[in-house]
Design a protein around this motif. Structure first.
Motif, PDB file in Angstrom:
ATOM      1  N   LYS A 183       0.837  -1.209   0.000  1.00  0.00           N
ATOM      2  CA  LYS A 183       0.000   0.000   0.000  1.00  0.00           C
ATOM      3  C   LYS A 183       0.869   1.254   0.000  1.00  0.00           C
ATOM      4  CE  LYS A 183      -4.060  -1.788   2.415  1.00  0.00           C
ATOM      5  NZ  LYS A 183      -4.842  -1.693   3.664  1.00  0.00           N
ATOM      6  N   PHE A 184       1.937   1.226   0.801  1.00  0.00           N
ATOM      7  CA  PHE A 184       2.829   2.379   0.875  1.00  0.00           C
ATOM      8  C   PHE A 184       3.540   2.600  -0.461  1.00  0.00           C
ATOM      9  CE2 PHE A 184       6.792   4.526   2.107  1.00  0.00           C
ATOM     10  CZ  PHE A 184       6.263   5.606   2.791  1.00  0.00           C
ATOM     11  N   LEU A 185       4.003   1.531  -1.093  1.00  0.00           N
ATOM     12  CA  LEU A 185       4.642   1.650  -2.407  1.00  0.00           C
ATOM     13  C   LEU A 185       3.685   2.239  -3.433  1.00  0.00           C
ATOM     14  CD1 LEU A 185       6.732  -1.623  -2.823  1.00  0.00           C
ATOM     15  CD2 LEU A 185       7.571   0.715  -2.900  1.00  0.00           C
ATOM     16  N   ILE A 186       2.447   1.785  -3.421  1.00  0.00           N
ATOM     17  CA  ILE A 186       1.460   2.299  -4.368  1.00  0.00           C
ATOM     18  C   ILE A 186       1.195   3.784  -4.125  1.00  0.00           C
ATOM     19  CG2 ILE A 186      -0.983   2.156  -5.034  1.00  0.00           C
ATOM     20  CD1 ILE A 186      -0.700  -0.911  -4.609  1.00  0.00           C
ATOM     21  N   LYS A 187       1.070   4.166  -2.858  1.00  0.00           N
ATOM     22  CA  LYS A 187       0.835   5.586  -2.540  1.00  0.00           C
ATOM     23  C   LYS A 187       1.969   6.457  -3.034  1.00  0.00           C
ATOM     24  CE  LYS A 187      -1.877   5.024   1.662  1.00  0.00           C
ATOM     25  NZ  LYS A 187      -1.895   5.213   3.109  1.00  0.00           N
ATOM     26  N   THR A 188       3.201   6.010  -2.809  1.00  0.00           N
ATOM     27  CA  THR A 188       4.339   6.835  -3.227  1.00  0.00           C
ATOM     28  C   THR A 188       4.448   6.898  -4.750  1.00  0.00           C
ATOM     29  OG1 THR A 188       5.797   4.932  -2.883  1.00  0.00           O
ATOM     30  CG2 THR A 188       5.674   6.547  -1.106  1.00  0.00           C
ATOM     31  N   GLU A 189       4.166   5.806  -5.430  1.00  0.00           N
ATOM     32  CA  GLU A 189       4.184   5.825  -6.896  1.00  0.00           C
ATOM     33  C   GLU A 189       3.074   6.722  -7.447  1.00  0.00           C
ATOM     34  OE1 GLU A 189       6.366   4.681  -9.054  1.00  0.00           O
ATOM     35  OE2 GLU A 189       7.598   3.782  -7.478  1.00  0.00           O
ATOM     36  N   LYS A 190       1.899   6.672  -6.819  1.00  0.00           N
ATOM     37  CA  LYS A 190       0.793   7.556  -7.209  1.00  0.00           C
ATOM     38  C   LYS A 190       1.178   9.015  -7.013  1.00  0.00           C
ATOM     39  CE  LYS A 190      -3.830   5.749  -6.637  1.00  0.00           C
ATOM     40  NZ  LYS A 190      -4.952   5.591  -5.735  1.00  0.00           N
ATOM     41  N   PHE A 191       1.863   9.281  -5.901  1.00  0.00           N
ATOM     42  CA  PHE A 191       2.315  10.637  -5.598  1.00  0.00           C
ATOM     43  C   PHE A 191       3.217  11.149  -6.713  1.00  0.00           C
ATOM     44  CE2 PHE A 191       5.030  13.831  -3.745  1.00  0.00           C
ATOM     45  CZ  PHE A 191       4.185  14.546  -2.913  1.00  0.00           C
ATOM     46  N   ILE A 192       4.162  10.311  -7.152  1.00  0.00           N
ATOM     47  CA  ILE A 192       5.072  10.713  -8.222  1.00  0.00           C
ATOM     48  C   ILE A 192       4.292  10.999  -9.500  1.00  0.00           C
ATOM     49  CG2 ILE A 192       6.926   9.894  -9.735  1.00  0.00           C
ATOM     50  CD1 ILE A 192       8.026   8.362  -7.273  1.00  0.00           C
ATOM     51  N   ASN A 193       3.342  10.136  -9.850  1.00  0.00           N
ATOM     52  CA  ASN A 193       2.540  10.348 -11.063  1.00  0.00           C
ATOM     53  C   ASN A 193       1.759  11.645 -10.998  1.00  0.00           C
ATOM     54  OD1 ASN A 193       3.332   8.073 -12.452  1.00  0.00           O
ATOM     55  ND2 ASN A 193       1.693   6.797 -11.630  1.00  0.00           N
ATOM     56  N   LEU A 194       1.093  11.895  -9.875  1.00  0.00           N
ATOM     57  CA  LEU A 194       0.304  13.128  -9.748  1.00  0.00           C
ATOM     58  C   LEU A 194       1.193  14.359  -9.768  1.00  0.00           C
ATOM     59  CD1 LEU A 194      -2.368  12.106  -7.091  1.00  0.00           C
ATOM     60  CD2 LEU A 194      -2.672  12.406  -9.555  1.00  0.00           C
ATOM     61  N   GLN A 195       2.361  14.252  -9.164  1.00  0.00           N
ATOM     62  CA  GLN A 195       3.281  15.386  -9.144  1.00  0.00           C
ATOM     63  C   GLN A 195       3.782  15.703 -10.558  1.00  0.00           C
ATOM     64  OE1 GLN A 195       7.011  14.764  -7.126  1.00  0.00           O
ATOM     65  NE2 GLN A 195       7.008  16.863  -6.347  1.00  0.00           N
ATOM     66  N   LEU A 196       4.078  14.678 -11.329  1.00  0.00           N
ATOM     67  CA  LEU A 196       4.540  14.890 -12.707  1.00  0.00           C
ATOM     68  C   LEU A 196       3.440  15.472 -13.590  1.00  0.00           C
ATOM     69  CD1 LEU A 196       6.674  11.661 -13.255  1.00  0.00           C
ATOM     70  CD2 LEU A 196       7.502  14.002 -12.932  1.00  0.00           C
ATOM     71  N   GLN A 197       2.190  15.189 -13.253  1.00  0.00           N
ATOM     72  CA  GLN A 197       1.063  15.712 -14.020  1.00  0.00           C
ATOM     73  C   GLN A 197       0.570  17.053 -13.472  1.00  0.00           C
ATOM     74  OE1 GLN A 197      -1.953  12.692 -14.010  1.00  0.00           O
ATOM     75  NE2 GLN A 197      -0.577  11.132 -14.802  1.00  0.00           N
ATOM     76  N   ASP A 198       1.265  17.584 -12.478  1.00  0.00           N
ATOM     77  CA  ASP A 198       0.881  18.851 -11.836  1.00  0.00           C
ATOM     78  C   ASP A 198      -0.543  18.814 -11.297  1.00  0.00           C
ATOM     79  OD1 ASP A 198       3.312  20.135 -12.161  1.00  0.00           O
ATOM     80  OD2 ASP A 198       2.796  20.850 -14.170  1.00  0.00           O
ATOM     81  N   LYS A 199      -0.908  17.711 -10.682  1.00  0.00           N
ATOM     82  CA  LYS A 199      -2.230  17.573 -10.076  1.00  0.00           C
ATOM     83  C   LYS A 199      -2.110  17.721  -8.562  1.00  0.00           C
ATOM     84  CE  LYS A 199      -4.347  14.907 -13.714  1.00  0.00           C
ATOM     85  NZ  LYS A 199      -5.109  13.735 -14.065  1.00  0.00           N
ATOM     86  N   ASP A 200      -3.254  17.755  -7.904  1.00  0.00           N
ATOM     87  CA  ASP A 200      -3.294  17.945  -6.455  1.00  0.00           C
ATOM     88  C   ASP A 200      -2.703  16.727  -5.738  1.00  0.00           C
ATOM     89  OD1 ASP A 200      -3.909  19.103  -3.980  1.00  0.00           O
ATOM     90  OD2 ASP A 200      -5.822  18.055  -3.902  1.00  0.00           O
ATOM     91  N   ILE A 201      -1.685  16.984  -4.908  1.00  0.00           N
ATOM     92  CA  ILE A 201      -0.996  15.901  -4.201  1.00  0.00           C
ATOM     93  C   ILE A 201      -1.192  16.001  -2.689  1.00  0.00           C
ATOM     94  CG2 ILE A 201       0.755  15.484  -5.952  1.00  0.00           C
ATOM     95  CD1 ILE A 201       2.610  17.353  -4.410  1.00  0.00           C
ATOM     96  N   GLU A 202      -2.003  16.938  -2.263  1.00  0.00           N
ATOM     97  CA  GLU A 202      -2.170  17.201  -0.828  1.00  0.00           C
ATOM     98  C   GLU A 202      -2.684  15.982  -0.054  1.00  0.00           C
ATOM     99  OE1 GLU A 202      -1.332  19.685   2.217  1.00  0.00           O
ATOM    100  OE2 GLU A 202      -1.065  20.164   0.099  1.00  0.00           O
ATOM    101  N   THR A 203      -3.684  15.307  -0.585  1.00  0.00           N
ATOM    102  CA  THR A 203      -4.267  14.154   0.109  1.00  0.00           C
ATOM    103  C   THR A 203      -3.252  13.024   0.247  1.00  0.00           C
ATOM    104  OG1 THR A 203      -6.415  14.728  -0.804  1.00  0.00           O
ATOM    105  CG2 THR A 203      -6.184  12.529   0.103  1.00  0.00           C
ATOM    106  N   LEU A 204      -2.546  12.731  -0.838  1.00  0.00           N
ATOM    107  CA  LEU A 204      -1.537  11.667  -0.792  1.00  0.00           C
ATOM    108  C   LEU A 204      -0.364  12.054   0.106  1.00  0.00           C
ATOM    109  CD1 LEU A 204      -1.287  10.113  -4.344  1.00  0.00           C
ATOM    110  CD2 LEU A 204      -1.767   8.969  -2.221  1.00  0.00           C
ATOM    111  N   LYS A 205       0.001  13.315   0.083  1.00  0.00           N
ATOM    112  CA  LYS A 205       1.081  13.789   0.945  1.00  0.00           C
ATOM    113  C   LYS A 205       0.715  13.551   2.414  1.00  0.00           C
ATOM    114  CE  LYS A 205       1.471  18.240   1.604  1.00  0.00           C
ATOM    115  NZ  LYS A 205       1.752  19.665   1.465  1.00  0.00           N
ATOM    116  N   ASN A 206      -0.511  13.893   2.775  1.00  0.00           N
ATOM    117  CA  ASN A 206      -0.961  13.683   4.155  1.00  0.00           C
ATOM    118  C   ASN A 206      -1.045  12.198   4.487  1.00  0.00           C
ATOM    119  OD1 ASN A 206      -1.173  16.421   4.579  1.00  0.00           O
ATOM    120  ND2 ASN A 206      -3.319  16.494   3.982  1.00  0.00           N
ATOM    121  N   SER A 207      -1.461  11.382   3.531  1.00  0.00           N
ATOM    122  CA  SER A 207      -1.570   9.954   3.755  1.00  0.00           C
ATOM    123  C   SER A 207      -0.201   9.302   3.957  1.00  0.00           C
ATOM    124  CB  SER A 207      -2.298   9.307   2.573  1.00  0.00           C
ATOM    125  OG  SER A 207      -2.418   7.935   2.773  1.00  0.00           O
TER     126      SER A 207
END
Length: 114
Positions: free
Chosen positions: A13-37
């Motif tokens: 789960k942690f690996l998936i969250k961090t990979e999702k974070f990278i994808n959203l960051q590269l797409q300039d999307k909102d990362i606040e929820t994942l950052k908090n998670s």
């Protein structure tokens, strides 16, 4: 069919969250929820385990607000490398106990026969 368990569920789960974070960051999307998670998962690590204690300086660094200001992909990969294997020591989420102080009003009492 048997499979090899390289990671626990919490680690995956942690690996998936961090990979999702990278994808959203590269797409300039909102990362606040994942950052908090991600920060919440790191904060939930049991501090009485020696492997977690060894990483306490990194934990404090990641939980600081300054760390998340200008975070890079390299920083997230560093988080993955340092904390994925520790996720098996994460404290389980304990649901909050809800106390209700509602008075029960009895309108009618009678015997029920079956």
């Amino acid at each position: 069919m048997r499979h090899l368990n390289l990671y626990s569920i919490d680690e995956l789960k942690f690996l998936i969250k961090t990979e999702k974070f990278i994808n959203l960051q590269l797409q300039d999307k909102d990362i606040e929820t994942l950052k908090n998670s991600i920060a919440s998962d790191i904060n939930a690590l049991s501090s009485n385990i020696s492997k977690v204690k060894d990483k306490q300086d990194n934990i404090d660094k990641v939980l600081s607000a300054d760390f998340w200001e200008d975070i890079t992909t390299k920083d997230i990969k560093n988080i993955q490398a340092n904390f994925t294997n520790l996720m098996k020591y994460k404290k389980p989420n304990i649901p909050d106990i809800i106390v209700s102080d509602i008075k029960d009003k009895v309108v009618e009492r009678k015997w029920i026969s079956y």
